[in-house]
Design an enzyme around this catalytic site. Structure first.
Site, PDB file in Angstrom:
ATOM      1  N   GLN A  50     -11.238 114.833  58.228  1.00  0.00           N
ATOM      2  CA  GLN A  50     -11.203 113.659  59.108  1.00  0.00           C
ATOM      3  C   GLN A  50     -11.829 113.900  60.474  1.00  0.00           C
ATOM      4  O   GLN A  50     -12.561 113.057  60.987  1.00  0.00           O
ATOM      5  CB  GLN A  50      -9.758 113.186  59.279  1.00  0.00           C
ATOM      6  CG  GLN A  50      -9.174 112.533  58.051  1.00  0.00           C
ATOM      7  CD  GLN A  50      -7.786 111.973  58.299  1.00  0.00           C
ATOM      8  OE1 GLN A  50      -7.333 111.855  59.437  1.00  0.00           O
ATOM      9  NE2 GLN A  50      -7.091 111.627  57.213  1.00  0.00           N
ATOM     10  N   TYR A  72     -12.464 105.863  49.271  1.00  0.00           N
ATOM     11  CA  TYR A  72     -11.997 105.021  48.175  1.00  0.00           C
ATOM     12  C   TYR A  72     -11.363 105.902  47.100  1.00  0.00           C
ATOM     13  O   TYR A  72     -11.760 105.913  45.946  1.00  0.00           O
ATOM     14  CB  TYR A  72     -13.171 104.209  47.606  1.00  0.00           C
ATOM     15  CG  TYR A  72     -12.757 103.044  46.732  1.00  0.00           C
ATOM     16  CD1 TYR A  72     -12.194 101.908  47.290  1.00  0.00           C
ATOM     17  CD2 TYR A  72     -12.957 103.068  45.357  1.00  0.00           C
ATOM     18  CE1 TYR A  72     -11.840 100.822  46.501  1.00  0.00           C
ATOM     19  CE2 TYR A  72     -12.599 101.992  44.549  1.00  0.00           C
ATOM     20  CZ  TYR A  72     -12.040 100.876  45.129  1.00  0.00           C
ATOM     21  OH  TYR A  72     -11.675  99.798  44.347  1.00  0.00           O
ATOM     22  N   GLU A  82      12.666 119.944  32.604  1.00  0.00           N
ATOM     23  CA  GLU A  82      13.780 119.019  32.809  1.00  0.00           C
ATOM     24  C   GLU A  82      13.975 118.613  34.271  1.00  0.00           C
ATOM     25  O   GLU A  82      14.801 117.743  34.573  1.00  0.00           O
ATOM     26  CB  GLU A  82      15.077 119.620  32.251  1.00  0.00           C
ATOM     27  CG  GLU A  82      15.086 119.683  30.734  1.00  0.00           C
ATOM     28  CD  GLU A  82      16.455 120.031  30.165  1.00  0.00           C
ATOM     29  OE1 GLU A  82      17.469 119.771  30.849  1.00  0.00           O
ATOM     30  OE2 GLU A  82      16.507 120.548  29.041  1.00  0.00           O
ATOM     31  N   SER A 123      -7.328 107.792  45.952  1.00  0.00           N
ATOM     32  CA  SER A 123      -6.036 107.321  45.462  1.00  0.00           C
ATOM     33  C   SER A 123      -5.427 106.277  46.392  1.00  0.00           C
ATOM     34  O   SER A 123      -5.131 105.158  45.979  1.00  0.00           O
ATOM     35  CB  SER A 123      -5.073 108.503  45.301  1.00  0.00           C
ATOM     36  OG  SER A 123      -3.784 108.055  44.932  1.00  0.00           O
ATOM     37  N   GLY A 125      -1.143 106.422  45.656  1.00  0.00           N
ATOM     38  CA  GLY A 125      -1.935 105.214  45.693  1.00  0.00           C
ATOM     39  C   GLY A 125      -1.799 104.354  44.455  1.00  0.00           C
ATOM     40  O   GLY A 125      -1.725 103.117  44.539  1.00  0.00           O
ATOM     41  N   GLU A 136      14.071 124.539  30.254  1.00  0.00           N
ATOM     42  CA  GLU A 136      15.304 124.507  31.029  1.00  0.00           C
ATOM     43  C   GLU A 136      15.078 124.507  32.538  1.00  0.00           C
ATOM     44  O   GLU A 136      15.854 123.893  33.274  1.00  0.00           O
ATOM     45  CB  GLU A 136      16.195 125.709  30.655  1.00  0.00           C
ATOM     46  CG  GLU A 136      16.698 125.693  29.221  1.00  0.00           C
ATOM     47  CD  GLU A 136      17.575 124.491  28.915  1.00  0.00           C
ATOM     48  OE1 GLU A 136      18.147 123.889  29.861  1.00  0.00           O
ATOM     49  OE2 GLU A 136      17.686 124.127  27.729  1.00  0.00           O
ATOM     50  N   HIS A 176      -1.429 109.259  57.770  1.00  0.00           N
ATOM     51  CA  HIS A 176      -0.721 110.519  58.052  1.00  0.00           C
ATOM     52  C   HIS A 176      -1.129 110.939  59.453  1.00  0.00           C
ATOM     53  O   HIS A 176      -2.288 110.770  59.854  1.00  0.00           O
ATOM     54  CB  HIS A 176      -1.107 111.581  57.026  1.00  0.00           C
ATOM     55  CG  HIS A 176      -0.459 112.917  57.226  1.00  0.00           C
ATOM     56  ND1 HIS A 176       0.844 113.061  57.628  1.00  0.00           N
ATOM     57  CD2 HIS A 176      -0.949 114.183  57.089  1.00  0.00           C
ATOM     58  CE1 HIS A 176       1.142 114.351  57.708  1.00  0.00           C
ATOM     59  NE2 HIS A 176       0.068 115.051  57.403  1.00  0.00           N
TER      60      HIS A 176
END
Length: 329
Positions: free
Chosen positions: A86, A25, A231, A27, A134, A227, A108
């Site tokens: 996993q 439980y 940005e 993201s 998520g 810079e 994935h």
């Protein structure tokens, strides 16, 4: 050309009468679970007992259980914990509780593609991978929109695996935006390559190199940070909305001319050859083996690099400059 599906191509009834276990439980997990719940699907959460995630899932109104119990009760099991955890969880808690006709799902393809999880032949194996964090998956769903998803089928003994994957994608809102058909191998290899060569490794190394070049030449670190690092978001946002052409339309002619003239001097043929080498190492399993061994050996190398990066000058400068902004607005 990838096949693209939309809501008209999906039938939510393929999962309406099923119980879906969301393993993790976090993201992605919280977004999948809440969106499915709001789509009228029965969801059970698998989490570690007593942890914050367990409590958060309970507070959201979900039944919460350990992985083995959740797998027993579920028809479809979506594994959304970290890649590196996993395989062990699957072997210890999920595999002993799978039944013929169940569906095993991933966001994935790493563990399936690299053979860390080997499912039995009598279960469907699918992937539904939103192409966004998520919290964005949840926010877009609540706004009546969706985040595009990838779907793939690895095993299809039922003959309905793609229909199930599309229904799941619809349930989390992905079909509102579009669902692209791929394979476990393609998703895994392109995802890893994108992260390493461009989105994370490539971009951050380019920004650091720019920052360090200016600082070494005697310019103020704060100016160099603005810079070459700060940005970047402004440029990426323009690309997100309008592609490279949209970005070039929005920047000055001077910036556009510099883009055309200088970019290829930075990303050279040598860089492209290294990118191809990175891709080969992903395709032949070299990267996967290295990452798996890193985790098995306690992550000493990973932790050392992480500590050094956190102590870098650009991180310290950025931390101070970000205090200038009110991030709540």
């Amino acid at each position: 050309m990838a096949q693209i599906y939309y809501q008209k191509d999906c039938d939510l009834s393929h999962i309406k009468n099923k119980t879906i276990a969301i393993v993790g439980y976090g993201s992605q997990g919280h977004a999948h679970a809440l969106n499915l719940k709001d789509s009228g699907i029965k969801v059970i959460i698998s989490e570690l007992p007593g942890g914050n995630a367990w409590k958060a899932a309970e507070a959201a109104g979900f039944e919460v259980a350990v992985a083995a119990d959740a797998a027993k009760k579920a028809d479809l099991i979506m594994i959304l914990i970290n890649d590196e955890f996993q395989a062990d969880l699957y072997r210890e808690s999920i595999a002993p509780n799978l039944e013929a006709g169940n569906t095993l799902a991933f966001a994935h393809g790493f563990n399936i593609n690299f053979g860390q999880i080997v499912p039995p032949a009598d279960v469907d194996v699918i992937m539904v991978a939103p192409k966004g964090p998520g919290h964005t998956v949840r926010y877009e769903y609540e706004a009546g929109k969706g985040v595009p998803c990838l779907v793939a089928v690895y095993q299809d003994p039922s003959g309905n695996a793609l229909k199930t994957a599309l229904a799941y994608a619809d349930g989390i809102g992905g079909a509102r935006a579009g669902v692209l058909h791929t394979t476990f191998r393609e998703e895994t290899e392109t995802d890893l390559f994108g992260e390493q060569a461009v989105l994370c490794g490539g971009v951050t190394e380019l920004m650091k190199a720019g920052f360090e070049t200016l600082v070494e030449a005697g310019y103020a670190p704060e100016i160099a940070y603005f810079e070459c690092i700060h940005e970047m978001k402004l440029i990426v946002d323009m690309i997100y909305r309008g592609g490279f052409s949209g970005m070039r339309h929005s920047v000055s002619d001077t910036a556009e001319y510099g883009d055309y003239e200088i970019g290829k001097r930075i990303i050279t043929e040598k860089t492209r050859k290294e990118m191809k080498k990175v891709l080969r190492e992903i395709q032949d399993g070299t990267f996967a083996r290295n990452w798996i061994m890193e985790n098995k050996s306690g992550r000493a190398h990973y932790k050392a690099i992480k500590r050094l990066e956190a102590e870098a000058q650009h991180e310290k400068v950025g931390e101070e400059l970000r205090k200038m902004y009110n991030w709540e607005n």
